[in-house]
Design an enzyme around this catalytic site. Structure first.
Site, PDB file in Angstrom:
ATOM      1  N   ASP A  78       0.849  -1.148  -0.511  1.00 45.26           N
ATOM      2  CA  ASP A  78       0.222   0.252  -0.037  1.00 45.26           C
ATOM      3  C   ASP A  78       0.665   1.387   0.049  1.00 45.26           C
ATOM      4  OD1 ASP A  78      -2.831   0.602   0.963  1.00 45.26           O
ATOM      5  OD2 ASP A  78      -1.379   2.064   1.240  1.00 45.26           O
TER       6      ASP A  78
ATOM      7  N   ASN B 268     -13.264  -3.006   2.577  1.00 46.87           N
ATOM      8  CA  ASN B 268     -14.294  -2.567   2.511  1.00 46.87           C
ATOM      9  C   ASN B 268     -15.222  -2.423   1.226  1.00 46.87           C
ATOM     10  OD1 ASN B 268     -12.655  -1.049   4.788  1.00 46.87           O
ATOM     11  ND2 ASN B 268     -11.294   0.336   3.828  1.00 46.87           N
TER      12      ASN B 268
ATOM     13  N   HIS C 101     -10.076  -5.074  -3.707  1.00 48.11           N
ATOM     14  CA  HIS C 101      -8.765  -5.781  -2.869  1.00 48.11           C
ATOM     15  C   HIS C 101      -9.133  -5.989  -1.381  1.00 48.11           C
ATOM     16  CE1 HIS C 101     -10.234  -0.782  -2.427  1.00 48.11           C
ATOM     17  NE2 HIS C 101      -9.361  -1.446  -1.459  1.00 48.11           N
TER      18      HIS C 101
ATOM     19  N   HIS D  51      -7.542  -5.795   1.901  1.00 48.88           N
ATOM     20  CA  HIS D  51      -5.785  -5.377   2.479  1.00 48.88           C
ATOM     21  C   HIS D  51      -5.577  -6.810   3.386  1.00 48.88           C
ATOM     22  CE1 HIS D  51      -6.900  -0.837   2.310  1.00 48.88           C
ATOM     23  NE2 HIS D  51      -8.012  -1.123   2.219  1.00 48.88           N
TER      24      HIS D  51
HETATM   25  P1  5GP Z   1      -9.102   1.743   0.345  1.00 46.76           P
HETATM   26  O1  5GP Z   1      -9.858   2.749   1.245  1.00 46.76           O
HETATM   27  O2  5GP Z   1     -10.383   1.618  -1.243  1.00 46.76           O
HETATM   28  O3  5GP Z   1      -9.822  -0.419   1.354  1.00 46.76           O
HETATM   29  O4  5GP Z   1      -8.184   1.124  -0.260  1.00 46.76           O
HETATM   30  C1  5GP Z   1      -7.451   2.157  -1.155  1.00 46.76           C
HETATM   31  C2  5GP Z   1      -5.943   1.874  -0.805  1.00 46.76           C
HETATM   32  O5  5GP Z   1      -5.108   1.898  -1.579  1.00 46.76           O
HETATM   33  C3  5GP Z   1      -5.145   3.147   0.263  1.00 46.76           C
HETATM   34  O6  5GP Z   1      -5.284   1.878   1.285  1.00 46.76           O
HETATM   35  C4  5GP Z   1      -4.576   3.942  -0.404  1.00 46.76           C
HETATM   36  O7  5GP Z   1      -2.964   3.226   0.303  1.00 46.76           O
HETATM   37  C5  5GP Z   1      -4.015   2.697  -1.691  1.00 46.76           C
HETATM   38  N1  5GP Z   1      -3.531   3.372  -2.678  1.00 46.76           N
HETATM   39  C6  5GP Z   1      -4.212   3.890  -3.544  1.00 46.76           C
HETATM   40  N2  5GP Z   1      -3.307   4.274  -4.616  1.00 46.76           N
HETATM   41  C7  5GP Z   1      -2.228   3.612  -4.572  1.00 46.76           C
HETATM   42  C8  5GP Z   1      -1.573   3.346  -5.826  1.00 46.76           C
HETATM   43  O8  5GP Z   1      -1.301   4.237  -6.501  1.00 46.76           O
HETATM   44  N3  5GP Z   1      -0.595   2.777  -5.637  1.00 46.76           N
HETATM   45  C9  5GP Z   1      -0.451   2.273  -4.317  1.00 46.76           C
HETATM   46  N4  5GP Z   1       0.622   1.262  -3.443  1.00 46.76           N
HETATM   47  N5  5GP Z   1      -1.501   1.811  -3.246  1.00 46.76           N
HETATM   48  C10 5GP Z   1      -2.652   2.772  -3.859  1.00 46.76           C
END
Ligand code: 5GP
Ligand code: ZN
Length: 113
Positions: free
Chosen positions: A29, A86, A99, A101
């Protein structure tokens, strides 16, 4: 294609990939909330848990399996870790490509904020 995770999967965007096979990739992340924070992502673009179909049952199982095998590989299984999907706005989903986590390496509180 506007999806950032599809861009990572296609190699258009860089990421620190820690797992890769024909179905799933895992990468660190960009904004980690713990010493280990890896996102396990199916190559297939599915927006969120709500959109899983019965044809995806094996994929969902593999997603969890790959995450837990990676946790074991890096030794997190002895201390524990969290696996999180999420789903949607109220859960804080920011990227609409499903995704899982994998979060670990520190003690976490429950319930989450
Ligand atoms: P969500 O809130 O959708 O479950 O989590 C999305 C996750 O993707 C977040 O923890 C955020 O830090 C991560 N993220 C967003 N954009 C990028 C990116 O361009 N590269 C990587 N490696 N992680 C990302
Ligand atoms: Zn996508």
């Amino acid at each position: 294609m506007e999806c950032i995770f599809c861009k990572i999967i296609n190699g258009e965007l860089n990421s620190e990939i820690v797992f890769d096979n024909e179905n799933i990739i895992g990468f660190n992340d960009i904004n980690p909330v713990a010493p280990t924070h890896v996102l396990f992502v199916p190559r297939k673009h599915i927006e969120k848990v709500d959109d899983f179909e019965t044809e995806d049952l094996a994929l969902i199982g593999e997603l969890i399996y790959r995450a837990k095998e990676y946790a074991k590989k890096i030794g997190l299984n002895s201390s524990g870790y969290r696996l999180v999907f999420n789903n949607g706005k109220d859960a804080g989903q920011a990227v609409f490509h499903i995704h899982l986590h994998l979060i670990g390496g520190r003690i976490m509180s429950w319930p989450p904020g």
